[in-house]
Design an enzyme around this catalytic site. Structure first.
Site, PDB file in Angstrom:
ATOM      1  N   CYS A   1      -2.046  32.284  59.450  1.00 41.76           N
ATOM      2  CA  CYS A   1      -2.385  33.707  59.553  1.00 41.76           C
ATOM      3  C   CYS A   1      -1.363  34.574  58.828  1.00 41.76           C
ATOM      4  CB  CYS A   1      -2.471  34.120  61.016  1.00 41.76           C
ATOM      5  SG  CYS A   1      -3.779  33.297  61.944  1.00 41.76           S
TER       6      CYS A   1
ATOM      7  N   GLU B   1      -4.311  38.338  67.978  1.00 42.95           N
ATOM      8  CA  GLU B   1      -3.630  38.113  66.702  1.00 42.95           C
ATOM      9  C   GLU B   1      -4.700  37.714  65.707  1.00 42.95           C
ATOM     10  OE1 GLU B   1      -2.627  36.074  63.810  1.00 42.95           O
ATOM     11  OE2 GLU B   1      -1.213  34.805  64.893  1.00 42.95           O
TER      12      GLU B   1
END
Length: 469
Positions: free
Chosen positions: A277, A243
């Site tokens: 993120c 990720e």
């Protein structure tokens, strides 16, 4: 149940080299973290490999019971964990911050423990019979970030344990204490060797990604580091879940009520002071509502107190480290120099303690500006005008990342039509960045690959095996 002092004492090394960990809000020393070596990592991996077969043999039901007990242990020490997280990472106790994160850690652990994953009969027609099962992979290496150190570690740990793997965690060098404390609490319930932490530098991380006895690696962090992990894991053909960086776009359609969406826009961009993120990093607003959206967003931003995280009134904190502070400062000043309009913020207090950067909105900024093109990962949001939805889509899709995105509209069907054209792993409608333990999450393009959460997340921590016959 731990107090802050008892928990800190338990994770403080009694021997060996250590380094000070400081509070990014005050500069004060929070505690000492051990300096582990590659040899320490090798020993941890050996213990994990030795413990794995017994852990797998317990079966899903028993492992789930132990995981639920570990979640109970987290809840029992939740306030101590939140206090440590606030002092090490900087995020305030309240709002969607430290207490929220600790609650998310136990919540995701419970979700992974309780999600069924049944064998699948893929064919049974009287002539052929084939059943798909998922077996444990082995030893999982988990490399976590400094922005949500506890919760993201659990995102990696929980499905790995549920599927019968053992885990070796390497936390960020910036936030090792939070993960050490979390694992210490969980290990009051879990069998020995099943879950371990190694705190060290990049050399330790590099060894983890190339270690011959690590069978799967999970990483959350920058695209650059993700690429390095891919290269170093190649010789051992490790399974990977990555990720990586986001730079998420939000697209505001012309039919919105600016006042109605302003607070959700704010938290979509500024949760964890922008250090997320999947936070919204660039906002595209139709010209017909542009000024109103900017004004309403500024009004909400002005009402959100920023300061030391242990103050119960604050909901925004400092940037976690000097490097990130410098990135945000550079990008905002470059935007200002280019002629963009700093609606609020900028100009951090150079004399005060801590890495505080004020909530910053930058309007009338070109799409090719560095503040738009680079992931700022902090409390500075560029707001770009557009006049045609196709133009907005072209700009939103113009980067080589695609973690998340959002579309904002009073017409949900129209928003879904636009969302289907956005190149991102998740596209939210009238919100941004919310995750759920049962909804798969992952990126496209250079935001990584592999899915986390729910049934798909469990499958990613198993080896598929078909028994045919």
């Amino acid at each position: 149940m731990h107090t802050f002092d008892s928990l800190l004492a338990q994770i403080t090394p009694s021997a060996g080299p250590t380094r000070d960990i400081t509070d990014p809000a005050t500069g004060e020393v929070v505690g000492q973290a051990p300096i582990h070596t590659v040899a320490d990592l090798d020993a941890a991996v050996k213990r994990a490999a030795s413990a794995q077969s017994d852990w797998a043999a317990l079966g899903h039901s028993t492992r789930s019971e132990l995981m639920l007990a570990a979640a109970d242990a987290i809840d029992a020490s939740a306030e101590a964990l939140a206090q440590l997280l606030t002092r090490e990472q900087g995020k305030p106790l309240n709002g969607p911050n430290a207490r929220f994160e600790v609650g998310g850690a136990s919540g995701w652990l419970r979700a992974a423990a309780s999600t069924p994953l049944d064998s699948q009969t893929v064919i049974d027609d009287g002539e052929s019979h084939a059943v798909l099962h998922y077996r444990p992979i082995g030893v999982v290496g988990a490399i976590g970030p400094w922005n949500w150190p506890m919760m993201i570690s659990v995102w990696q740990i929980a499905p790995a344990l549920r599927m019968g793997n053992t885990v070796v965690v390497k936390p960020s060098e910036y936030t090792p204490l939070s993960v050490l404390a979390l694992v210490t609490v969980m290990n009051e319930v879990l069998p020995g060797g099943v879950l371990q932490v190694v705190t060290g530098d990049r050399e330790v991380g590099a060894r983890l990604s190339s270690h011959p006895d690590i069978d799967k690696l999970m990483f959350t962090g920058s695209t650059a580091t993700g690429k390095a992990i891919i290269r170093s894991s190649a010789d051992t053909v490790k399974r990977l879940t990555l990720e990586l960086g986001g730079n998420d776009a939000g697209i505001v359609l012309p039919d919105v009520d600016p006042a109605a969406i302003a607070q959700d826009l704010f938290w979509g961009a500024f949760i964890n002071t922008g250090q997320t993120c999947a936070a919204m990093k660039r906002l595209y607003v139709h010209d017909s509502v542009y000024d109103a959206v900017v004004d309403e967003l500024a009004a909400v931003a002005a009402s959100m107190p920023m300061g030391v995280g242990t103050d119960e009134n604050n909901v925004l904190g400092p940037l976690q480290n000097k490097s990130q502070f410098d990135i945000v400062s550079r990008l905002v000043e470059e935007a200002r120099a280019s002629g963009a309009r700093v609606v609020m913020g900028g100009n951090p207090d150079a004399d005060g303690p801590g890495y505080f950067y004020p909530t910053t909105l930058v309007a009338d900024v070109n799409n090719d500006n560095a503040l738009v093109q680079e992931e700022q990962f902090g409390p500075a949001l560029p707001i770009i005008r557009y006049s045609d939805v196709d133009e907005a889509l072209a700009m939103a899709n113009g980067l080589d990342v695609g973690l998340g995105a959002s579309v904002w509209s009073s017409d949900r069907d129209a928003a879904r039509e636009v969302a289907a054209q956005v190149e991102a792993g998740t596209v939210w409608i009238n919100s941004h960045g919310g995750v759920h333990p049962m909804i798969p999450f992952g990126g496209v393009k250079q935001s990584g690959y592999g899915l986390e959460f729910g049934v798909e997340g469990l499958k990613a921590l198993g080896v598929p095996q078909v028994i045919n016959g």
